[in-house]
Design a protein around this motif. Structure first.
Motif, PDB file in Angstrom:
ATOM      1  N   GLN A 309      -4.790  -4.210  44.719  1.00  0.00           N
ATOM      2  CA  GLN A 309      -4.866  -4.144  43.263  1.00  0.00           C
ATOM      3  C   GLN A 309      -6.227  -4.626  42.758  1.00  0.00           C
ATOM      4  OE1 GLN A 309      -2.093  -2.292  44.128  1.00  0.00           O
ATOM      5  NE2 GLN A 309      -2.295  -2.305  41.907  1.00  0.00           N
ATOM      6  N   GLU A 310      -6.880  -5.508  43.477  1.00  0.00           N
ATOM      7  CA  GLU A 310      -8.255  -5.853  43.122  1.00  0.00           C
ATOM      8  C   GLU A 310      -9.166  -4.638  43.289  1.00  0.00           C
ATOM      9  OE1 GLU A 310      -9.472 -10.314  43.933  1.00  0.00           O
ATOM     10  OE2 GLU A 310      -8.404  -9.505  45.680  1.00  0.00           O
ATOM     11  N   HIS A 311      -8.976  -3.872  44.359  1.00  0.00           N
ATOM     12  CA  HIS A 311      -9.750  -2.635  44.521  1.00  0.00           C
ATOM     13  C   HIS A 311      -9.554  -1.708  43.328  1.00  0.00           C
ATOM     14  CE1 HIS A 311     -11.624  -2.931  48.432  1.00  0.00           C
ATOM     15  NE2 HIS A 311     -10.486  -3.315  48.998  1.00  0.00           N
ATOM     16  N   ALA A 312      -8.361  -1.737  42.744  1.00  0.00           N
ATOM     17  CA  ALA A 312      -8.057  -0.883  41.592  1.00  0.00           C
ATOM     18  C   ALA A 312      -8.426  -1.542  40.266  1.00  0.00           C
ATOM     19  CB  ALA A 312      -6.570  -0.536  41.597  1.00  0.00           C
ATOM     20  N   SER A 313      -9.059  -2.715  40.290  1.00  0.00           N
ATOM     21  CA  SER A 313      -9.388  -3.490  39.089  1.00  0.00           C
ATOM     22  C   SER A 313      -8.137  -3.785  38.257  1.00  0.00           C
ATOM     23  CB  SER A 313     -10.424  -2.752  38.226  1.00  0.00           C
ATOM     24  OG  SER A 313     -11.575  -2.445  38.951  1.00  0.00           O
ATOM     25  N   ASP A 314      -7.034  -4.001  38.944  1.00  0.00           N
ATOM     26  CA  ASP A 314      -5.742  -4.262  38.306  1.00  0.00           C
ATOM     27  C   ASP A 314      -5.442  -5.751  38.388  1.00  0.00           C
ATOM     28  OD1 ASP A 314      -3.078  -4.501  37.570  1.00  0.00           O
ATOM     29  OD2 ASP A 314      -2.299  -3.432  39.322  1.00  0.00           O
ATOM     30  N   ILE A 315      -5.721  -6.485  37.335  1.00  0.00           N
ATOM     31  CA  ILE A 315      -5.583  -7.929  37.372  1.00  0.00           C
ATOM     32  C   ILE A 315      -4.117  -8.347  37.433  1.00  0.00           C
ATOM     33  CG2 ILE A 315      -5.745  -8.127  34.847  1.00  0.00           C
ATOM     34  CD1 ILE A 315      -6.871 -10.675  37.581  1.00  0.00           C
ATOM     35  N   CYS A 316      -3.221  -7.651  36.734  1.00  0.00           N
ATOM     36  CA  CYS A 316      -1.812  -8.045  36.768  1.00  0.00           C
ATOM     37  C   CYS A 316      -1.201  -7.829  38.148  1.00  0.00           C
ATOM     38  CB  CYS A 316      -1.027  -7.281  35.706  1.00  0.00           C
ATOM     39  SG  CYS A 316      -1.181  -7.983  34.045  1.00  0.00           S
ATOM     40  N   GLY A 317      -1.495  -6.679  38.764  1.00  0.00           N
ATOM     41  CA  GLY A 317      -0.964  -6.432  40.098  1.00  0.00           C
ATOM     42  C   GLY A 317      -1.393  -7.490  41.085  1.00  0.00           C
ATOM     43  N   ALA A 318      -2.676  -7.890  41.027  1.00  0.00           N
ATOM     44  CA  ALA A 318      -3.188  -8.904  41.949  1.00  0.00           C
ATOM     45  C   ALA A 318      -2.563 -10.270  41.678  1.00  0.00           C
ATOM     46  CB  ALA A 318      -4.709  -8.974  41.853  1.00  0.00           C
ATOM     47  N   ILE A 319      -2.446 -10.645  40.407  1.00  0.00           N
ATOM     48  CA  ILE A 319      -1.852 -11.939  40.059  1.00  0.00           C
ATOM     49  C   ILE A 319      -0.405 -12.021  40.539  1.00  0.00           C
ATOM     50  CG2 ILE A 319      -0.931 -13.257  38.099  1.00  0.00           C
ATOM     51  CD1 ILE A 319      -3.533 -12.700  36.627  1.00  0.00           C
ATOM     52  N   GLY A 320       0.370 -10.978  40.288  1.00  0.00           N
ATOM     53  CA  GLY A 320       1.781 -11.007  40.656  1.00  0.00           C
ATOM     54  C   GLY A 320       2.001 -11.223  42.132  1.00  0.00           C
ATOM     55  N   ASP A 321       1.175 -10.580  42.966  1.00  0.00           N
ATOM     56  CA  ASP A 321       1.386 -10.718  44.406  1.00  0.00           C
ATOM     57  C   ASP A 321       0.804 -12.008  44.953  1.00  0.00           C
ATOM     58  OD1 ASP A 321       2.222  -7.887  46.198  1.00  0.00           O
ATOM     59  OD2 ASP A 321       2.276  -7.961  44.019  1.00  0.00           O
ATOM     60  N   LEU A 322      -0.134 -12.633  44.254  1.00  0.00           N
ATOM     61  CA  LEU A 322      -0.579 -13.958  44.671  1.00  0.00           C
ATOM     62  C   LEU A 322       0.482 -15.001  44.323  1.00  0.00           C
ATOM     63  CD1 LEU A 322      -4.220 -15.233  44.468  1.00  0.00           C
ATOM     64  CD2 LEU A 322      -2.284 -16.772  44.501  1.00  0.00           C
ATOM     65  N   VAL A 323       1.113 -14.851  43.154  1.00  0.00           N
ATOM     66  CA  VAL A 323       2.223 -15.745  42.802  1.00  0.00           C
ATOM     67  C   VAL A 323       3.360 -15.604  43.812  1.00  0.00           C
ATOM     68  CG1 VAL A 323       3.987 -16.234  41.055  1.00  0.00           C
ATOM     69  CG2 VAL A 323       1.623 -15.805  40.349  1.00  0.00           C
ATOM     70  N   GLU A 324       3.622 -14.366  44.252  1.00  0.00           N
ATOM     71  CA  GLU A 324       4.678 -14.146  45.255  1.00  0.00           C
ATOM     72  C   GLU A 324       4.283 -14.722  46.615  1.00  0.00           C
ATOM     73  OE1 GLU A 324       8.119 -13.081  47.189  1.00  0.00           O
ATOM     74  OE2 GLU A 324       7.703 -13.392  45.074  1.00  0.00           O
ATOM     75  N   LEU A 325       2.993 -14.661  46.958  1.00  0.00           N
ATOM     76  CA  LEU A 325       2.529 -15.326  48.180  1.00  0.00           C
ATOM     77  C   LEU A 325       2.883 -16.804  48.131  1.00  0.00           C
ATOM     78  CD1 LEU A 325       0.780 -15.520  50.814  1.00  0.00           C
ATOM     79  CD2 LEU A 325      -1.187 -15.894  49.310  1.00  0.00           C
TER      80      LEU A 325
END
Length: 531
Positions: A309-325
């Motif tokens: 999601q960082e590759h896609a410049s998608d901040i919400c997608g990246a945040i959500g999966d870091l919280v899930e990590l």
């Protein structure tokens, strides 16, 4: 306002140092997760003064991630910005390699295979430990692939993807695609996305999925309910394929755009529609449940969609999966409370271009969100006009458990290899001229059957498996209602024993007692006795 701790932490940190070799190792990878991405996720989910579980691990360091470039060798040029294949290969094998190369050494060109390097997972398999490899990407993607496969290009994921890896074909005497190699390696728990790769036809005729289930004995699960229905590995290894490609991120996208960007001071991330896909924390819970055994296990768990999601410049997608990590890390920490001989490591594979900036004009692409503090946070992506890419800075590594202190300071990814395998234990210094305080022994016992008849208990006996460390005397006993039926002395490492006795219907208790310089510890298991 006081933020952080006020008391000296020296004694607390000293109490966390354990030089003994770990019995279990759980490695968490946040793909593309660096300190900037951790900070953005923390600000959004918890507020600037909040702390994730991964922030609270007692030992933290910085880790370098550079790789090599193809060339004549033997002195290969440095690649200061690497992709996930050489970075995952670095901790898996303890050696550097080139971009797109999976647990294989460097060479003169991308299409020229290098030398296969044995991985941590493969070494632990040889020691008889159970192994797991779970991810939210395709399980054939670079990071999970590096744990248990060897190929010159990461794109050669399925049997029909081998155009640029011809020597890897089994019909050419090679080891096959990544999909085939992962099941050939015998990983006990293999879960993520990527079913489309396993639906590809192999050189021999059947699909890779048919090969996995019929030839290699894997049990296929395709949703959370099926995963939850697997309660042990007695029926064979588990292959979880929950989507055709990558699994769905936890949050719906918010994609950055040229200034003034997307979102705004009141923008919030929304949950994704994920259907019946399990989360990373649910996969971690199940993997630990299945892998837990007296001999120990190795588990690699990757939150892959942070990077994608960082590759896609998608901040919400990246945040959500870091919280899930972080939720998955909490699962492991809860397990570690009762299994202190477990080493937990949390890190990334490389850095990325997500940056927290001062305003919505400070980048090529920007997005703004309202954080848990109620304030706006703007992030920027500036490596490209659209999308974003890896960067070459060092990243965080944190750990807790046996030999966790080895991640402190500045280390390289290759250093994790020896730490996960267990370095030769050192001797802790004592205060002044006093000798160091001995560590408490550790012990666990498991009966191989949870039910046995009175006759079999008396004649054949109950087989038990004991694991121990730091002990000079290990004893295992069989009792019922407080009366000892049988007892056996074992070696300092434990071992197996058969306990016999005349018992009535009900339950018997198996107890291991380990005595060492650091004290005494016990563990028990219960077995039902039938008529």
């Amino acid at each position: 306002m006081q933020v952080g701790f006020t008391d000296d932490r020296s004694a607390v940190l000293a109490s966390q140092i354990d030089p003994s070799k770990p019995r279990n190792v759980i490695l968490f990878i946040g793909d593309g997760t660096d300190d900037s991405m951790i900070t953005a996720a923390r600000n959004y989910a918890l507020g600037a003064d909040g702390r994730f579980a991964l922030d609270e691990l007692p030992f933290t360091g910085a880790m370098t991630t550079h790789g090599l470039k193809v060339g004549p060798g033997p002195d290969y040029q440095k690649a200061y910005v690497s992709d996930s294949a050489p970075t995952a290969s670095a901790w898996s094998t303890g050696k550097k390699t080139v971009d797109s190369r999976v647990s294989q050494g460097p060479s003169t060109a991308d299409n020229v295979p290098g030398q296969d390097y044995e991985t941590v997972l493969e070494k632990y398999e040889k020691q008889g430990k159970l192994t797991g490899n779970i991810t939210t990407s395709e399980i054939t993607d670079a990071t999970p692939a590096a744990a248990a496969s060897h190929i010159n290009l990461r794109a050669c994921q399925g049997p029909t993807d081998l155009t640029n890896c011809p020597t890897a074909k089994k019909s050419n005497g090679g080891k096959g695609s990544i999909a085939e190699q992962l099941v050939d390696s015998g990983v006990d728990v293999l879960m993520g996305g990527g079913k489309n790769r396993y639906d590809q036809v192999t050189d021999a005729g059947p699909t890779a999925l048919t090969y996995a289930t019929t030839t290699k004995g894997y049990r296929l699960v395709q949703d959370k309910a099926a995963m939850d229905g697997i309660t042990s590995l007695q029926g064979g290894p588990v292959l979880g394929l929950f989507t055709g490609g990558n699994m769905t991120p936890m949050f719906a996208p918010l994609v950055a755009a040229p200034p003034p960007g997307t979102g705004g001071p009141d923008a919030q991330c929304l949950p994704s529609v994920r259907g019946n896909q399990p989360t990373l924390s649910e996969m971690t819970t199940k993997a630990i449940q299945l892998l837990d055994n007296p001999n120990g296990f190795f588990l690699q768990a990757e939150s892959a969609m942070v990077d994608k999601q960082e590759h896609a410049s998608d901040i919400c997608g990246a945040i959500g999966d870091l919280v899930e990590l972080d939720a998955a890390v909490k699962v492991a920490l809860e397990y570690q409370k009762t299994h202190p001989d477990t080493l937990i490591i949390v890190t990334g594979d490389h850095s990325h271009s997500t940056q927290i900036v001062g305003g919505n004009t400070d980048g090529k692409q920007v997005a703004t969100l309202r954080t848990a503090d109620g304030d706006p946070m703007t992030v920027a992506y500036s490596t490209s006009d659209a999308g974003s890419d890896h960067t070459g800075s060092q990243i965080r590594v944190a750990a807790k458990g046996p030999q966790a202190a080895n991640v402190t300071g500045t280390i390289d990814q290759t250093d994790l290899f020896l730490t996960m395998l267990g370095r030769t234990p050192s001797t802790l210094p004592g205060p002044g001229t006093q000798p160091p305080a001995p560590l408490a022994p550790k012990a666990s016992v498991v009966a191989t059957d949870n039910k046995i008849s009175k006759s079999d208990l008396r004649k054949k006996g109950l087989r038990v498996v004991v694991a121990a460390a730091g002990a000079t005397k290990v004893t295992v006993t069989l009792s019922q209602n407080g009366a000892i039926l049988d007892a056996k002395a074992l070696g300092s490492d434990g071992g197996t024993a058969k306990l016999k006795g005349k018992a009535g219907p009900g339950s018997v208790t198996v107890t291991v007692t380990a005595v060492g310089p650091g004290g005494t510890v016990t563990d028990t298991d219960m077995v039902k006795v039938s008529k």
